[in-house]
Design a protein around this motif. Structure first.
Motif, PDB file in Angstrom:
ATOM      1  N   TYR A 204     -18.635  -6.670  -6.813  1.00 31.09           N
ATOM      2  CA  TYR A 204     -19.145  -5.229  -6.150  1.00 31.09           C
ATOM      3  C   TYR A 204     -18.302  -5.133  -4.883  1.00 31.09           C
ATOM      4  N   LEU A 205     -17.703  -3.900  -4.797  1.00 33.64           N
ATOM      5  CA  LEU A 205     -16.812  -3.632  -3.421  1.00 33.64           C
ATOM      6  C   LEU A 205     -17.942  -2.403  -2.760  1.00 33.64           C
ATOM      7  N   TYR A 206     -18.135  -2.498  -1.395  1.00 35.42           N
ATOM      8  CA  TYR A 206     -18.583  -1.556  -0.641  1.00 35.42           C
ATOM      9  C   TYR A 206     -17.563  -1.310   0.497  1.00 35.42           C
ATOM     10  N   ALA A 207     -16.811   0.206   0.436  1.00 29.53           N
ATOM     11  CA  ALA A 207     -16.017  -0.061   1.610  1.00 29.53           C
ATOM     12  C   ALA A 207     -16.114   1.674   2.096  1.00 29.53           C
ATOM     13  N   PRO A 208     -16.968   1.710   3.305  1.00 29.47           N
ATOM     14  CA  PRO A 208     -17.035   2.977   3.817  1.00 29.47           C
ATOM     15  C   PRO A 208     -15.781   3.529   4.415  1.00 29.47           C
ATOM     16  N   ARG A 209     -14.903   2.883   4.686  1.00 25.69           N
ATOM     17  CA  ARG A 209     -13.665   3.335   5.655  1.00 25.69           C
ATOM     18  C   ARG A 209     -12.442   2.842   4.923  1.00 25.69           C
ATOM     19  N   SER A 210     -11.706   3.691   4.369  1.00 24.58           N
ATOM     20  CA  SER A 210     -10.480   3.430   3.590  1.00 24.58           C
ATOM     21  C   SER A 210      -9.364   4.398   3.795  1.00 24.58           C
ATOM     22  N   GLU A 211      -8.279   4.119   3.108  1.00 23.39           N
ATOM     23  CA  GLU A 211      -7.306   5.392   2.905  1.00 23.39           C
ATOM     24  C   GLU A 211      -6.221   4.835   1.969  1.00 23.39           C
ATOM     25  N   ALA A 212      -5.818   5.642   1.372  1.00 23.22           N
ATOM     26  CA  ALA A 212      -4.832   5.298   0.260  1.00 23.22           C
ATOM     27  C   ALA A 212      -3.665   6.328  -0.027  1.00 23.22           C
ATOM     28  N   ILE A 213      -2.699   6.029  -0.688  1.00 21.46           N
ATOM     29  CA  ILE A 213      -1.499   6.862  -1.254  1.00 21.46           C
ATOM     30  C   ILE A 213      -1.229   6.627  -2.635  1.00 21.46           C
ATOM     31  N   LEU A 214      -1.461   7.739  -3.346  1.00 22.08           N
ATOM     32  CA  LEU A 214      -1.203   7.812  -4.834  1.00 22.08           C
ATOM     33  C   LEU A 214       0.585   8.233  -4.977  1.00 22.08           C
ATOM     34  N   PHE A 215       1.262   7.483  -5.610  1.00 19.21           N
ATOM     35  CA  PHE A 215       2.663   7.592  -5.947  1.00 19.21           C
ATOM     36  C   PHE A 215       2.704   8.551  -7.190  1.00 19.21           C
ATOM     37  N   ARG A 216       3.937   9.204  -7.203  1.00 20.11           N
ATOM     38  CA  ARG A 216       4.135   9.897  -8.373  1.00 20.11           C
ATOM     39  C   ARG A 216       4.579   8.868  -9.399  1.00 20.11           C
ATOM     40  N   PRO A 217       3.870   9.115 -10.742  1.00 17.39           N
ATOM     41  CA  PRO A 217       4.170   8.270 -11.812  1.00 17.39           C
ATOM     42  C   PRO A 217       5.276   8.138 -12.351  1.00 17.39           C
ATOM     43  N   GLU A 218       5.800   7.081 -13.006  1.00 18.92           N
ATOM     44  CA  GLU A 218       7.067   6.941 -13.939  1.00 18.92           C
ATOM     45  C   GLU A 218       6.649   6.589 -15.515  1.00 18.92           C
ATOM     46  N   ALA A 219       7.292   7.272 -16.306  1.00 15.78           N
ATOM     47  CA  ALA A 219       6.887   7.015 -17.519  1.00 15.78           C
ATOM     48  C   ALA A 219       7.410   5.509 -18.158  1.00 15.78           C
ATOM     49  N   VAL A 220       6.722   4.951 -18.844  1.00 17.79           N
ATOM     50  CA  VAL A 220       7.204   3.538 -19.279  1.00 17.79           C
ATOM     51  C   VAL A 220       7.211   3.548 -20.838  1.00 17.79           C
TER      52      VAL A 220
END
Length: 221
Positions: A204-220
């Motif tokens: 279980y994870l509780y994280a009330p403060r965080s930030e993220a970067i979603l990168f452009r996907p690549e075909a595999v």
């Protein structure tokens, strides 16, 4: 907040889009599924809420050891999954997720409330309950931690590799506990979740403060 659970392995395999998506096995007949409830307070497309149902997988050649993948993921903070369901609260999030990533996003009402030391996330469609998640608000540590969330969505006949890098600011975790409870609705939107037969909670994870970067996907593939 997010929880990782054992799930029915046969049901997990039935939800895979290709034979190259291999659900990991943690016990005989049991795979690994996760539910994450997120509030994006500030993004390039505005604020929105999201709930993710995913299954831990290896993609490509069948893994020689599911346990090696699972332990390696925990040690490296690099988690790989196939996202089965992804309700969100804005049209921009729906179209961005579908058009760019091929994620199974759809428009829902997602509300977060707090009752004492519990945080409650409720997902509804046209007023009908799809999912309710109740998690505990744990005392957090201010020790930044970085993790990588990798997924393998399908788009226009190809499998993509999508990577989100996340930095947890204030967070807490609890293993082999019952800090999160799940209630699935009776309608078709919750059919995949019901089929998985979630069992023992692994993490279980509780994280009330965080930030993220979603990168452009690549075909595999």
């Amino acid at each position: 907040m997010g929880g990782v659970f054992t799930c029915d392995l046969a049901a997990a395999r039935a939800l895979m889009p290709t034979p190259l998506h291999h659900p990991l096995r943690i016990l005989p007949g049991r795979g690994v599924a996760a539910i994450h409830c997120l509030e994006y307070a500030d993004t390039d497309i505005g604020p929105y809420n999201e709930v993710s149902l995913s299954i831990a997988v290896a993609h490509g050649g069948r893994p020689w050891s599911s346990w090696a993948h699972l332990v390696g993921a925990e040690l490296r903070g690099r988690y790989r999954a196939f996202v089965v369901d992804l309700p969100v609260t804005t049209e921009a999030a729906v179209h961005g997720g579908i058009d760019i990533l091929g994620f199974p996003k759809w428009l829902a009402r997602i509300d977060f409330t707090e009752e004492g030391e519990r945080r409650i996330c409720t997902v509804r469609e046209h007023g009908a309950l799809v999912l309710q998640v109740v998690g505990e608000r744990l005392p957090t540590r201010d020790a930044p931690k970085e993790i990588s969330l990798e997924s393998y969505p399908r788009k226009e006949g190809s499998t993509l590799h999508a990577v989100m890098r996340m930095r947890l600011g204030a967070w807490a975790s609890s293993m082999l506990s019952r800090k999160m409870r799940i209630e699935a609705g009776a309608g078709p939107r919750a059919a995949a979740l019901r089929s998985l037969g979630l069992g023992r909670q692994i993490d279980y994870l509780y994280a009330p403060r965080s930030e993220a970067i979603l990168f452009r996907p690549e075909a595999v593939s």
